[in-house]
Design an enzyme around this catalytic site. Structure first.
Site, short mmCIF file in Angstrom:
data_model
loop_
_atom_site.label_atom_id
_atom_site.label_comp_id
_atom_site.label_asym_id
_atom_site.label_seq_id
_atom_site.Cartn_x
_atom_site.Cartn_y
_atom_site.Cartn_z
N VAL A 1 -1.25 -1.02 -4.26
CA VAL A 1 -2.44 -0.18 -4.16
C VAL A 1 -1.98 1.26 -3.97
CG1 VAL A 1 -4.64 0.19 -2.99
CG2 VAL A 1 -3.60 -2.09 -2.99
N PHE B 1 0.84 -1.20 0.00
CA PHE B 1 0.00 0.00 0.00
C PHE B 1 0.87 1.25 0.00
CE2 PHE B 1 -2.59 -3.20 2.10
CZ PHE B 1 -3.86 -2.99 1.59
N ASP B 2 0.51 2.21 -0.85
CA ASP B 2 1.04 3.55 -0.65
C ASP B 2 0.35 4.11 0.60
OD1 ASP B 2 2.27 6.09 -1.27
OD2 ASP B 2 0.26 6.75 -1.87
N LYS B 3 1.03 5.00 1.33
CA LYS B 3 0.42 5.51 2.56
C LYS B 3 -0.48 6.71 2.30
CE LYS B 3 2.51 8.35 5.41
NZ LYS B 3 1.54 9.47 5.61
N LYS C 1 10.35 2.54 -4.11
CA LYS C 1 9.09 1.80 -4.06
C LYS C 1 9.07 0.69 -5.10
CE LYS C 1 6.13 5.55 -2.29
NZ LYS C 1 4.90 6.35 -2.51
#
Length: 879
Positions: A772, A569-571, A755
């Site tokens: 995501v 997940f991206d934050k 990332k």
């Protein structure tokens, strides 16, 4: 699996050499995507270098590759075109495969795929073949292209019956790289000629001015009429689309009558024979057409095998069994068409969501116009409890809007007018959702005035429909397996049938008995159920997902989503709200909260920093209308904070480093401990000093979404074992957010390339991983994942193009639904494979040992109907 190598001209602007980081990013983005084996730059010492891509066309389309490259910053010339058309006449998956093979054999066609629903995707080399050639070939195959005059998928408007593209359209299309698309009514020769001339005039144009294939010269009324006519006769026949079913029932009626009369001694035998022959005619009418089409194309598909079996039964005098075969086979086909139609309707229903007209406001008066005539910048009036006719920004009024048709949200969303209408054109993409509305959604009790920001053909609903249709023209991994299996299985069946014809040489029986057994085996071994099992499930799954606010781009991501064990997940904006909030107000040295906030809000009100905006917004809310002093002479101290004058005194606001460097009293050890404690909770601190007096500090944090913790728990309950969070924020912030919502592996201080590496490592260790994010900043990482999932895709063209799966709502709560649907689809596909292959495994030995052809037909067609209706269960899936 087939592999292709292509050299694409690629323009890398302002790049001195191919070792530049931009080139590395482009290569990394492409090579990380499943289906791309290798990508590298071939430089010839000229401004335009060659991007060489080795890829598997069954896994990833050329159009998808070009979109990924554009997202990575490379501008690709349209040497290769992409055509997506809907045609009439594709009757079932087996026929679709025949069409696919014929198109793939065309010189200049890089890849082609025809789906059973009628959508055909073609990648072609413009220097070798034109759209005109392709469209002519489709017509020669009796597959006329459909076209809707009033469709949201059309790229042109009709003025006085003539096609006309606005200048704005052409400017938007010029660099968009979108694919050409056409949609409904038979093309005429002069129209094809016109298209070909346009195609040849600008073979290397950045964009073909879009969807010119859709041009025609009919008026709206005439097109609507022609569309209805084409639809009614999709399958050809005097009874319209129900002709095949009616012919099948007539076949069954004649068979039943003839079989009954054969037991009446007073009725001559030729009467029953005549009825059986009539039954053959009606039952075999479509079968002969399809078998002829396949044989002419050099294929020996199931229809041909069935025809041989029926003819064989007639030769043996088993007219009743042959007629039964044709009756059940044609009835099975009709039920297939019905079931696939149900699944198609679930998708086509999206096109009915948007109204056909809008109320346009001009000089204070309103007029009703077709939505195709709306231009960007027009003002439209949305009456209470009516459908919204275009994407836009609210400039007057407030209301709640039911966005379920687009985003799947069950609760209406409150909308309000945008405070600065003059700036809409400048920052339309950054305007928050609470000010934006989408075509096809339903207004509540308030009246709204909306400034149109997208043409009808570019609306979120239009793009959703277009991408769902393209998803229909993509193969899933299971479908690739079944196609490959059939490729070897059908010839093997024919070989076995030939051998069985000579069984009378080995065992003591007449040739007629051996021939009958061979025909029975031919029926039993025909994999009809296998051919339809996967496409029907994928189509139903994609349709159900679209109704739930999830765009899944084809069978591959639909299947892959269900086998995931790891999610990254991206934050910011994914697990958190995406904007900082004032969470803590801590006072020092006897100052009260009101004094601290009034000072901070007054100074930060002069700044345009996002943290300052949060302090002003939330601070004013806490002060609740209390008057503020006026600050002046704001000075920014990069990386540290700000200072300004307030009532003759100097105010400093910033982090601890600011007060180590600034003049005046330094932070005491006690104050430092308080700051460290707050930062240890993952919050950003802003210390406030007025003169030499420390008033206190503010804590700000991008807070987790309300549903994030619940979603993470649901995902764990579903068996996802490795959930990680990737963020550019510092590690302490990452740890704090992860602890609050239940993420076990937070990774902070990451650059975009970091990332990508994190996703690659996770993929190496777990095999499959989904990323995501928002589909914009996270595009490279998403491209390197097995499945890229974009949130908040409604209104974001980039997110829609980048992701494999797009969650239309800006809510993470729909993610478990998408994964659950994928797993259910995968389960139903497996069930269908067991049913179809299991029936073949039972019937083949049984017919060899003496089971009659009649029972073989019943088992064969019964399994086909079962797998189709089993797939339809997905349309009613609930999480």
């Amino acid at each position: 699996m087939e592999k292709l190598t292509l050299n694409l001209p690629v323009l890398l602007p302002d790049i001195p050499d191919v070792k530049d980081k931009c080139v590395t990013r482009l290569i990394s983005t492409l090579e990380g995507r499943e289906g791309i084996l290798r990508a590298h730059i071939k430089s010839n010492g000229e401004p335009t270098s060659q991007l060489c891509i080795h890829f598997e066309p069954d896994v990833i389309s050329l159009h998808r590759i070009k979109n990924l490259a554009r997202q990575a910053g490379a501008q690709l010339h349209d040497t290769f075109g992409h055509l997506l058309v809907e045609v009439s006449g594709i009757r079932h998956p087996r026929h679709a495969r025949t069409v696919t093979r014929r198109l793939q054999r065309l010189e200049g066609v890089v890849d082609a795929y025809a789906g059973a629903t009628g959508w055909v995707r073609i990648e072609f080399n413009r220097s070798m073949i034109t759209k005109y050639n392709i469209l002519e070939m489709l017509e020669a195959m009796n597959l006329p292209v459909k076209q809707r005059a009033n469709s949201y998928q059309d790229s042109i408007t009709l003025v006085d019956g003539q096609p006309e593209s606005s200048k704005q359209d052409q400017e938007q299309q010029k660099g968009s790289g979108e694919h050409e698309e056409t949609s409904e009514s038979k093309y005429e020769s002069h129209q094809h000629k016109e298209l070909a001339e346009k195609d040849d005039e600008h073979p290397k144009d950045k964009h073909d001015h879009g969807h010119n294939d859709a041009e025609h010269t009919h008026k709206h009324e005439e097109d609507e009429e022609s569309h209805e006519h084409a639809h009614d006769h999709d399958h050809g026949g005097i009874f319209g689309e129900k002709t095949e079913l009616i012919f099948s029932l007539i076949c069954g009626g004649l068979l039943t009558t003839g079989f009954g009369l054969s037991y009446v001694s007073t009725v001559p035998g030729w009467v029953s024979l005549a009825l059986y022959i009539g039954s053959y005619f009606f039952g075999g009418y479509y079968l002969v057409q399809e078998a002829y089409t396949e044989v002419r194309a050099g294929n020996f598909e199931i229809d041909f095998l069935m025809l041989i079996a029926a003819v064989g039964a007639a030769i043996l005098g088993e007219w009743a069994e042959g007629a039964l075969l044709l009756f059940l086979f044609s009835l099975g086909h009709s039920l297939e068409h019905y079931a696939m139609g149900r699944a198609r309707d679930a998708i086509k229903g999206l096109a009915d969501l948007a109204p056909k007209t809008a109320l346009r406001k001009t000089d204070g008066a309103t007029e009703e116009v077709l939505v195709e005539k709306l231009q960007v910048g027009d003002i439209i009036v949305i009456k209470p409890n009516s459908k919204i006719s275009a994407d836009g920004v609210i400039i007057n009024g407030e209301s709640s809007v039911n966005q379920a048709p687009i985003t799947g949200e069950s609760v209406p969303v409150d909308k309000m007018e945008y405070e600065n209408p003059e700036s809409i054109d400048e920052d339309v993409d950054s305007i928050k959702d609470k000010y934006r509305v989408f075509a096809g959604t339903i207004n509540g009790n308030g009246s709204l005035e909306v400034k149109v920001t997208k043409l009808a053909k570019d609306s979120t609903l239009s793009r959703l429909i277009k991408l769902v249709n393209e998803a229909e023209a993509q193969k899933s991994p299971t479908q690739q397996f079944t196609d490959k299996f059939e490729k070897y299985f059908v010839p093997a069946v024919l070989g076995l049938v030939v051998l069985l014809n000579f069984a009378f040489l080995v065992i003591n029986e007449p040739f007629s008995a051996s021939f009958y057994r061979a025909m029975a085996v031919l029926v039993a071994a025909s994999p009809c159920a296998l051919a339809i099992s996967t496409p029907s499930a994928v189509l139903s799954g994609v349709g159900r997902a679209a109704r739930g606010g999830v765009l899944i781009k084809g069978g591959r991501p639909l299947e892959n989503l269900g086998i995931l064990k790891a999610l990254a997940f991206d934050k910011t904006g994914t697990l958190t709200e995406g904007e900082p909030k004032l969470t803590d107000v801590i006072t020092f040295e006897g100052a009260d909260e009101q004094e601290l906030l009034r000072t901070a809000v007054a100074v930060e009100g002069l700044s345009d920093h996002p943290l300052a905006d949060a302090v002003v917004r939330d601070g004013k809310q806490r002060l609740d209308g209390i008057d503020l002093p006026e600050a002046e002479d704001l000075e920014s101290i990069t990386g540290r904070g700000v200072k300004a004058k307030l009532n003759g005194s100097t105010v400093h606001i910033g982090n601890a480093e600011l007060f180590e460097e600034a003049d005046g009293i330094k932070l005491s050890d006690d104050l430092k401990q308080k700051v460290e404690k707050l930062e240890g909770e993952g919050k950003t601190t802003m210390i406030v000093r007025n003169g030499d007096r420390y008033l206190g500090m503010l804590g700000l944090m991008d807070t987790p979404r309300e549903d994030a913790k619940d979603v993470i728990q649901k995902l764990r309950n579903m068996g996802l074992t490795h959930l990680i969070m990737l963020t550019g924020d510092n590690q302490r912030v990452a740890d704090a957010v992860a602890k609050e919502i239940g993420i076990d592996d937070p990774k902070g201080n990451l650059l975009p390339e970091d990332k990508v590496e994190a996703v690659k490592k996770l993929r190496e260790s777990e095999g499959h991983v989904a990323m995501v994010g928002d589909g914009v900043n996270d595009a490279p990482a998403m491209a390197n994942s097995t499945v890229g999932i974009a949130m908040g895709a409604a209104g974001s063209d980039v997110a829609l193009e980048t992701a494999d799966v797009a969650l239309m709502a800006d809510k993470i709560s729909v993610l478990p639904f998408a994964i659950g649907l994928s797993r259910k689809t995968k389960s139903i596909i497996k069930q269908n494979l067991w049913i179809s292959l299991g029936m073949v495994a039972i019937l083949v030995p049984a017919t060899i040992l003496g089971l009659s052809m009649g029972w073989a037909v019943i088992g064969h067609e019964g399994s086909t109907v079962v797998v189709v209706f089993n797939a339809l269960r997905l349309l009613g899936y609930k999480a």
